[in-house]
Enzyme design. Structure first.
Site, mmCIF file in Angstrom:
data_model
loop_
_atom_site.group_PDB
_atom_site.id
_atom_site.type_symbol
_atom_site.label_atom_id
_atom_site.label_comp_id
_atom_site.label_asym_id
_atom_site.label_seq_id
_atom_site.Cartn_x
_atom_site.Cartn_y
_atom_site.Cartn_z
ATOM 1 N N PRO A 86 -38.312 -12.623 -43.319
ATOM 2 C CA PRO A 86 -38.795 -11.377 -43.909
ATOM 3 C C PRO A 86 -37.700 -10.393 -44.320
ATOM 4 C CG PRO A 86 -39.363 -11.539 -41.573
ATOM 5 C CD PRO A 86 -38.864 -12.877 -41.993
ATOM 6 N N ASN A 87 -37.919 -9.792 -45.461
ATOM 7 C CA ASN A 87 -37.100 -8.716 -46.057
ATOM 8 C C ASN A 87 -35.800 -9.207 -46.693
ATOM 9 O OD1 ASN A 87 -38.899 -6.533 -45.319
ATOM 10 N ND2 ASN A 87 -38.277 -6.932 -43.213
ATOM 11 N N ARG A 93 -29.756 -2.543 -49.937
ATOM 12 C CA ARG A 93 -29.491 -1.467 -48.965
ATOM 13 C C ARG A 93 -28.656 -2.008 -47.819
ATOM 14 N NH1 ARG A 93 -33.251 -2.032 -44.750
ATOM 15 N NH2 ARG A 93 -34.886 -3.481 -45.285
ATOM 16 N N ARG A 140 -24.492 -5.765 -32.989
ATOM 17 C CA ARG A 140 -25.371 -4.756 -33.566
ATOM 18 C C ARG A 140 -25.709 -3.696 -32.522
ATOM 19 N NH1 ARG A 140 -28.097 -6.585 -38.164
ATOM 20 N NH2 ARG A 140 -28.848 -4.451 -38.282
ATOM 21 N N ALA A 173 -36.238 -11.252 -38.828
ATOM 22 C CA ALA A 173 -36.922 -10.679 -37.651
ATOM 23 C C ALA A 173 -37.831 -11.678 -36.935
ATOM 24 C CB ALA A 173 -37.696 -9.438 -38.057
ATOM 25 N N ASN A 202 -32.308 -18.659 -41.890
ATOM 26 C CA ASN A 202 -32.079 -17.287 -41.444
ATOM 27 C C ASN A 202 -33.466 -16.737 -41.113
ATOM 28 O OD1 ASN A 202 -31.627 -14.605 -40.965
ATOM 29 N ND2 ASN A 202 -30.206 -14.330 -42.679
ATOM 30 N N HIS A 214 -27.106 -16.047 -39.420
ATOM 31 C CA HIS A 214 -27.314 -14.600 -39.543
ATOM 32 C C HIS A 214 -26.129 -14.034 -40.315
ATOM 33 C CE1 HIS A 214 -30.743 -14.495 -36.843
ATOM 34 N NE2 HIS A 214 -30.094 -15.404 -36.127
ATOM 35 N N GLU A 249 -28.953 -22.269 -37.673
ATOM 36 C CA GLU A 249 -29.452 -20.885 -37.765
ATOM 37 C C GLU A 249 -28.314 -20.008 -38.273
ATOM 38 O OE1 GLU A 249 -30.640 -19.408 -33.948
ATOM 39 O OE2 GLU A 249 -31.203 -17.425 -34.709
ATOM 40 N N TYR A 258 -24.821 -5.814 -44.286
ATOM 41 C CA TYR A 258 -25.222 -7.093 -44.881
ATOM 42 C C TYR A 258 -24.452 -7.455 -46.148
ATOM 43 C CZ TYR A 258 -29.182 -6.617 -41.701
ATOM 44 O OH TYR A 258 -29.962 -6.473 -40.577
#
Ligand code: CA2
Length: 144
Positions: free
Chosen positions: A11-12, A19, A108, A78, A75, A101, A99, A24
């Site tokens: 998602p996203n 942004r 973070r 969330a 990826n 990221h 996986e 990112y």
């Protein structure tokens, strides 16, 4: 064709590059798809590149790819933190899974970002190497 590598984005991530560039980067998902294809071309692999905001759709795609793929790059975004249906689906696949990221989730600010449940079902994880992490994951899977 040497085989297909499925690249899944949660998602996203369709908004990547729009942004939070300090976290990112400014690379878009289309840029990342092009990077994955260039990496796969070198070994004659095909890339099936997808993004969804729906957990059900993500589970369906993993189930459809559970046999016969050269590998999966995911990826989970969330879904990493509460995506138990995604975790269960990944446990059913017969190919290696990496996986990825983009950010280093262990550095973070928010503690909840550090603990991805998806890692329990994957071959390995790349976190914090930006968009390059996807290309490295494809290179690893193409070389197995
Ligand atoms: O670092 C990653 O790749 C993440 O998986 C990205 C997820 C985040 O929930 C994880 O903690 C780490 C989602 C990021 C949101 O997507 C964006 C959309 C637009 C611009 C920037 C990010």
């Amino acid at each position: 064709m040497a085989g297909t590598i499925l690249v899944l984005n949660g998602p996203n991530l369709n908004l990547l590059g729009e942004r939070e560039p300090a976290i990112y980067g400014s690379t878009t998902l289309a840029d990342i798809e092009a990077m994955c294809r260039a990496e796969a071309d070198a070994t004659g692999h095909a890339i099936d590149f997808r993004q969804t905001n729906s957990e059900a759709e993500m589970v369906d795609w993993i189930q459809q790819g559970r046999k016969g793929l050269a590998g999966i790059v995911i990826n989970p975004a969330a879904f990493s933190y509460a995506g138990y249906p995604v975790l269960d689906a990944l446990k059913l696949v017969d190919c290696p899974v990496v996986e990825v990221h983009i950010s280093n989730i262990h550095r973070r600010e928010e503690d909840w970002r550090k603990d991805t449940i998806i890692s329990q079902a994957v071959t390995g994880t790349i976190s914090g190497l930006g968009a390059t992490g996807y290309a490295l994951a494809v290179r690893y899977l193409a070389g197995r």
